[in-house]
Design an enzyme around this catalytic site. Structure first.
Site, PDB file in Angstrom:
ATOM      1  N   HIS A  97      27.609  18.266   0.430  1.00 45.05           N
ATOM      2  CA  HIS A  97      29.035  18.058   0.706  1.00 45.05           C
ATOM      3  C   HIS A  97      29.213  17.188   1.941  1.00 45.05           C
ATOM      4  O   HIS A  97      28.420  17.257   2.879  1.00 45.05           O
ATOM      5  CB  HIS A  97      29.743  19.388   0.947  1.00 45.05           C
ATOM      6  CG  HIS A  97      29.530  20.391  -0.130  1.00 45.05           C
ATOM      7  ND1 HIS A  97      29.992  20.215  -1.409  1.00 45.05           N
ATOM      8  CD2 HIS A  97      28.874  21.565  -0.136  1.00 45.05           C
ATOM      9  CE1 HIS A  97      29.645  21.256  -2.146  1.00 45.05           C
ATOM     10  NE2 HIS A  97      28.960  22.086  -1.393  1.00 45.05           N
ATOM     11  N   GLU A 115      30.280  25.640   3.984  1.00 48.43           N
ATOM     12  CA  GLU A 115      30.361  26.836   3.157  1.00 48.43           C
ATOM     13  C   GLU A 115      29.266  27.815   3.536  1.00 48.43           C
ATOM     14  O   GLU A 115      28.293  27.445   4.223  1.00 48.43           O
ATOM     15  CB  GLU A 115      30.238  26.469   1.672  1.00 48.43           C
ATOM     16  CG  GLU A 115      28.858  25.954   1.280  1.00 48.43           C
ATOM     17  CD  GLU A 115      28.821  25.383  -0.146  1.00 48.43           C
ATOM     18  OE1 GLU A 115      29.863  24.924  -0.644  1.00 48.43           O
ATOM     19  OE2 GLU A 115      27.738  25.396  -0.746  1.00 48.43           O
ATOM     20  N   HIS A 172      21.553  21.369  -1.186  1.00 46.72           N
ATOM     21  CA  HIS A 172      21.434  22.767  -1.603  1.00 46.72           C
ATOM     22  C   HIS A 172      21.639  22.925  -3.094  1.00 46.72           C
ATOM     23  O   HIS A 172      22.230  22.061  -3.745  1.00 46.72           O
ATOM     24  CB  HIS A 172      22.427  23.645  -0.844  1.00 46.72           C
ATOM     25  CG  HIS A 172      23.874  23.272  -1.069  1.00 46.72           C
ATOM     26  ND1 HIS A 172      24.480  22.242  -0.398  1.00 46.72           N
ATOM     27  CD2 HIS A 172      24.823  23.790  -1.883  1.00 46.72           C
ATOM     28  CE1 HIS A 172      25.744  22.154  -0.790  1.00 46.72           C
ATOM     29  NE2 HIS A 172      25.973  23.083  -1.699  1.00 46.72           N
ATOM     30  N   ARG A 192      26.834  15.294  -6.388  1.00 47.37           N
ATOM     31  CA  ARG A 192      25.688  15.752  -7.168  1.00 47.37           C
ATOM     32  C   ARG A 192      24.569  14.721  -7.001  1.00 47.37           C
ATOM     33  O   ARG A 192      24.749  13.549  -7.333  1.00 47.37           O
ATOM     34  CB  ARG A 192      26.120  15.845  -8.625  1.00 47.37           C
ATOM     35  CG  ARG A 192      25.354  16.839  -9.429  1.00 47.37           C
ATOM     36  CD  ARG A 192      25.933  16.969 -10.846  1.00 47.37           C
ATOM     37  NE  ARG A 192      27.159  17.737 -10.902  1.00 47.37           N
ATOM     38  CZ  ARG A 192      28.228  17.377 -11.626  1.00 47.37           C
ATOM     39  NH1 ARG A 192      28.235  16.268 -12.331  1.00 47.37           N
ATOM     40  NH2 ARG A 192      29.302  18.138 -11.628  1.00 47.37           N
TER      41      ARG A 192
HETATM   42 ZN    ZN Z   1      28.006  23.714  -2.133  1.00 57.93          ZN
END
Ligand code: ZN
Length: 312
Positions: A97, A115, A172, A192
């Site tokens: 991200h 996150e 991740h 992605r």
């Molecule tokens: Zn994530």
């Protein structure tokens, strides 16, 4: 008396989703490929309805706009956090991200995404992708462009009850069999990097290789700063799991009682196990709600596991 703002979650079907949000959390899920339950969400892609009396039919983003006093008149044009439960029946793609600065310029003013995950359940030998093994930006580029995934991806073992903080720029991926509670910035921007060359409806899913390379931090941060083991936490007291620039997250494992004063602008709670009461109101596994500003004394009783969060 301030209301408890119970919320009606929004469900997301995903190619990697499963049925545990129905079978284990009792939600009325849309299908056996339900990957995410957006429990506390005011995002346009899934704006949860507020179920409290007097707010019927309103979404959380509407209540944030119309009743700022419930959120301590906190600054900001958007409710800042998003809390989800994720059921990964299959591996998720390898992703990363952006931070606020990159998202603002490249994603129409969106927030970036920091996150964190609480591992509700996972297989015995579970491992996650957390970071990478490239030494610098050049190696990141080389390994991604040339598909050196074995070399590039850093896998770490996890256990039920672990907690993981994912800063923007951290490569991740959640793996098959994991059930997580995610607390994040209110953003839906994911790049992605690699999708294991899988096909979805006969086609590979879109990748965002250039943007990923732009935002991946190299070298990756230390695993022990990201992965925190929470085995054998003392019961009946709140534990602070993380305190970062966007949120604080807490856990309470209750088997008797706990009382505390809700003095934050607002306090998010998700019930991940058990049932009990909050100031006499029944709460149970799968409930998500917000205790607004000025709520005051909170008396909890029962056998409950709660994950809570506040915005910074
Ligand atoms: Zn994530």
């Amino acid at each position: 008396m301030k209301p408890i703002l119970f919320l009606e979650p929004v469900f997301k079907e995903m190619v990697w989703g499963g049925s545990r949000l129905g079978s284990e959390f009792g939600y009325n899920i849309p299908g056996d490929d339900t990957g995410e339950c957006w429990g506390i969400s005011a995002h346009p892609n899934g704006d949860a309805k507020v179920l409290a009396e007097g707010f019927e039919g309103k979404t959380l983003s509407q209540v944030w706009q119309e009743n700022p006093e419930l959120f301590g008149n906190m600054e900001g044009d958007r409710f800042p956090l998003l809390v989800k439960i994720i059921d990964a029946k299959a591996d998720l793609s390898i992703q990363v991200h952006p931070d606020d600065a990159y998202a603002k310029v490249n994603e129409n003013g969106s927030f970036g995404k920091m996150e964190c995950w609480y591992v509700i359940d996972c297989p015995e030998d579970a491992r996650l992708v957390l970071g990478h093994n490239a030494k610098n930006q050049e190696e990141v580029k080389d390994m991604i462009k040339n598909g050196k995934w074995q070399e590039f991806l850093r896998y770490v073992p996890i256990r039920k009850g672990d907690f993981i903080q994912i800063n923007p720029g951290t490569v991740h991926a959640i793996t098959s069999g994991c059930l997580l509670l995610e607390t994040q910035q209110n953003s839906d921007i994911t790049y992605r990097v690699y999708d294991y060359d899988r096909l979805s409806n006969g086609k590979p899913r879109e990748l965002h290789v250039e943007r990923s390379i732009d935002v991946i931090t190299a070298p990756a941060g230390d695993v022990d700063k990201m992965l925190i083991s929470l085995q054998d936490l003392e019961k009946n007291v709140w534990h602070e799991l993380i305190n970062c620039q966007y949120y604080k997250v807490f856990k309470l494992d209750l088997d008797r009682e706990n009382s505390f004063d809700q003095h934050y602008p607002f306090f998010n709670i998700s019930v991940i196990e058990g049932e009990g009461t909050l100031n006499g109101t029944k709460i149970k596994k799968g409930d998500h709600f917000i205790l607004p500003a000025g709520f005051g004394k909170v008396d909890l009783a029962g056998k409950l596991q709660l994950i809570a969060s506040v915005a910074r």
